[in-house]
Write a protein that holds these residues in place. Structure first.
Motif, PDB file in Angstrom:
ATOM      1  N   ALA A 184       0.817  -1.217   0.000  1.00 30.46           N
ATOM      2  CA  ALA A 184       0.000   0.000   0.000  1.00 30.46           C
ATOM      3  C   ALA A 184       0.850   1.267   0.000  1.00 30.46           C
ATOM      4  O   ALA A 184       0.356   2.343  -0.315  1.00 30.46           O
ATOM      5  CB  ALA A 184      -0.924   0.007   1.219  1.00 30.46           C
ATOM      6  N   LEU A 185       2.121   1.142   0.352  1.00 26.04           N
ATOM      7  CA  LEU A 185       3.007   2.311   0.382  1.00 26.04           C
ATOM      8  C   LEU A 185       3.667   2.482  -0.982  1.00 26.04           C
ATOM      9  O   LEU A 185       4.288   1.546  -1.485  1.00 26.04           O
ATOM     10  CB  LEU A 185       4.079   2.143   1.469  1.00 26.04           C
ATOM     11  CG  LEU A 185       3.561   1.980   2.887  1.00 26.04           C
ATOM     12  CD1 LEU A 185       4.713   1.696   3.839  1.00 26.04           C
ATOM     13  CD2 LEU A 185       2.797   3.219   3.323  1.00 26.04           C
ATOM     14  N   PRO A 186       3.542   3.652  -1.589  1.00 29.59           N
ATOM     15  CA  PRO A 186       4.084   3.871  -2.937  1.00 29.59           C
ATOM     16  C   PRO A 186       5.586   3.572  -3.027  1.00 29.59           C
ATOM     17  O   PRO A 186       6.365   3.977  -2.178  1.00 29.59           O
ATOM     18  CB  PRO A 186       3.826   5.363  -3.191  1.00 29.59           C
ATOM     19  CG  PRO A 186       2.759   5.748  -2.229  1.00 29.59           C
ATOM     20  CD  PRO A 186       2.908   4.843  -1.040  1.00 29.59           C
ATOM     21  N   GLY A 187       5.942   2.821  -4.059  1.00 31.36           N
ATOM     22  CA  GLY A 187       7.340   2.544  -4.352  1.00 31.36           C
ATOM     23  C   GLY A 187       7.886   1.275  -3.724  1.00 31.36           C
ATOM     24  O   GLY A 187       8.746   0.617  -4.302  1.00 31.36           O
ATOM     25  N   PHE A 188       7.402   0.912  -2.572  1.00 29.70           N
ATOM     26  CA  PHE A 188       7.974  -0.236  -1.873  1.00 29.70           C
ATOM     27  C   PHE A 188       7.671  -1.555  -2.564  1.00 29.70           C
ATOM     28  O   PHE A 188       8.552  -2.400  -2.708  1.00 29.70           O
ATOM     29  CB  PHE A 188       7.537  -0.272  -0.406  1.00 29.70           C
ATOM     30  CG  PHE A 188       8.220   0.769   0.406  1.00 29.70           C
ATOM     31  CD1 PHE A 188       9.499   0.554   0.909  1.00 29.70           C
ATOM     32  CD2 PHE A 188       7.609   1.980   0.657  1.00 29.70           C
ATOM     33  CE1 PHE A 188      10.150   1.527   1.644  1.00 29.70           C
ATOM     34  CE2 PHE A 188       8.255   2.971   1.393  1.00 29.70           C
ATOM     35  CZ  PHE A 188       9.524   2.742   1.887  1.00 29.70           C
ATOM     36  N   SER A 189       6.447  -1.746  -3.006  1.00 31.15           N
ATOM     37  CA  SER A 189       6.127  -3.025  -3.644  1.00 31.15           C
ATOM     38  C   SER A 189       6.926  -3.199  -4.934  1.00 31.15           C
ATOM     39  O   SER A 189       7.371  -4.299  -5.245  1.00 31.15           O
ATOM     40  CB  SER A 189       4.629  -3.158  -3.913  1.00 31.15           C
ATOM     41  OG  SER A 189       4.190  -2.178  -4.815  1.00 31.15           O
ATOM     42  N   GLU A 190       7.134  -2.109  -5.671  1.00 30.31           N
ATOM     43  CA  GLU A 190       7.909  -2.196  -6.905  1.00 30.31           C
ATOM     44  C   GLU A 190       9.353  -2.593  -6.621  1.00 30.31           C
ATOM     45  O   GLU A 190       9.928  -3.425  -7.326  1.00 30.31           O
ATOM     46  CB  GLU A 190       7.873  -0.854  -7.661  1.00 30.31           C
ATOM     47  CG  GLU A 190       6.522  -0.514  -8.239  1.00 30.31           C
ATOM     48  CD  GLU A 190       5.573   0.150  -7.242  1.00 30.31           C
ATOM     49  OE1 GLU A 190       5.929   0.318  -6.056  1.00 30.31           O
ATOM     50  OE2 GLU A 190       4.452   0.482  -7.657  1.00 30.31           O
ATOM     51  N   VAL A 191       9.940  -2.016  -5.600  1.00 28.09           N
ATOM     52  CA  VAL A 191      11.331  -2.333  -5.265  1.00 28.09           C
ATOM     53  C   VAL A 191      11.450  -3.764  -4.749  1.00 28.09           C
ATOM     54  O   VAL A 191      12.361  -4.498  -5.132  1.00 28.09           O
ATOM     55  CB  VAL A 191      11.915  -1.312  -4.257  1.00 28.09           C
ATOM     56  CG1 VAL A 191      13.219  -1.800  -3.657  1.00 28.09           C
ATOM     57  CG2 VAL A 191      12.115   0.030  -4.945  1.00 28.09           C
ATOM     58  N   VAL A 192      10.518  -4.187  -3.914  1.00 30.88           N
ATOM     59  CA  VAL A 192      10.551  -5.560  -3.403  1.00 30.88           C
ATOM     60  C   VAL A 192      10.365  -6.550  -4.550  1.00 30.88           C
ATOM     61  O   VAL A 192      11.111  -7.525  -4.673  1.00 30.88           O
ATOM     62  CB  VAL A 192       9.500  -5.773  -2.305  1.00 30.88           C
ATOM     63  CG1 VAL A 192       9.357  -7.255  -1.954  1.00 30.88           C
ATOM     64  CG2 VAL A 192       9.857  -4.972  -1.066  1.00 30.88           C
ATOM     65  N   ARG A 193       9.375  -6.296  -5.404  1.00 31.59           N
ATOM     66  CA  ARG A 193       9.111  -7.202  -6.528  1.00 31.59           C
ATOM     67  C   ARG A 193      10.293  -7.280  -7.483  1.00 31.59           C
ATOM     68  O   ARG A 193      10.711  -8.365  -7.878  1.00 31.59           O
ATOM     69  CB  ARG A 193       7.864  -6.754  -7.287  1.00 31.59           C
ATOM     70  CG  ARG A 193       6.638  -7.561  -6.964  1.00 31.59           C
ATOM     71  CD  ARG A 193       5.519  -7.356  -7.986  1.00 31.59           C
ATOM     72  NE  ARG A 193       5.287  -5.976  -8.351  1.00 31.59           N
ATOM     73  CZ  ARG A 193       4.383  -5.188  -7.784  1.00 31.59           C
ATOM     74  NH1 ARG A 193       3.635  -5.648  -6.828  1.00 31.59           N
ATOM     75  NH2 ARG A 193       4.221  -3.956  -8.182  1.00 31.59           N
ATOM     76  N   SER A 194      10.821  -6.122  -7.868  1.00 32.68           N
ATOM     77  CA  SER A 194      11.921  -6.138  -8.839  1.00 32.68           C
ATOM     78  C   SER A 194      13.189  -6.720  -8.217  1.00 32.68           C
ATOM     79  O   SER A 194      13.911  -7.472  -8.877  1.00 32.68           O
ATOM     80  CB  SER A 194      12.169  -4.738  -9.406  1.00 32.68           C
ATOM     81  OG  SER A 194      12.541  -3.834  -8.388  1.00 32.68           O
TER      82      SER A 194
END
Length: 121
Positions: A91-101
């Motif tokens: 839900a926090l912007p940017g974190f899911s993208e960094v974790v996923r990538s």
């Protein structure tokens, strides 16, 4: 952004301990080394501003996880707690993208088995 700073940010993020609980293939030292090397080598190819942003998110990840998961630590979370916490973190912007990538790059490195040393590709 130096290679040392990127490595320190990855270590500080707690992702490595999360990966060990989520992905059995990363429990082998050679696979873990290949995963980390592939991720860090890929991050080094990014423009400086992107590397700086990525590093900042990695550094902030433990605090963001703690806030999103109701006070739990990423390093101390069980596999199920880790998954729940990561869903909340999304839900926090940017974190899911960094974790996923980061996870995808690490797994690619582990499955490929390369450590990056002397590879002509």
């Amino acid at each position: 952004m130096s290679p040392r700073a990127l490595r320190a940010a990855l270590h500080a993020s707690g992702l490595r301990s999360y990966w060990l609980r989520q992905y059995p293939c990363l429990r082998e030292p050679a696979a873990r080394a290949a995963a980390e090397t592939h991720l860090l080598d890929t991050l080094r190819t990014l423009p400086l501003t992107h590397r700086a942003g990525y590093t900042a998110v990695l550094r902030a990840l433990p605090l963001a996880y703690r806030l999103a998961s109701g006070g739990r630590s990423l390093r101390g979370a069980t596999a199920e707690e880790g998954r729940r916490g990561m869903r909340a973190l999304a839900a926090l912007p940017g974190f899911s993208e960094v974790v996923r990538s980061s996870t995808a790059l690490a797994l690619l490195g582990a499955f490929d088995g390369r450590t990056g040393a002397g590879d002509p590709r």
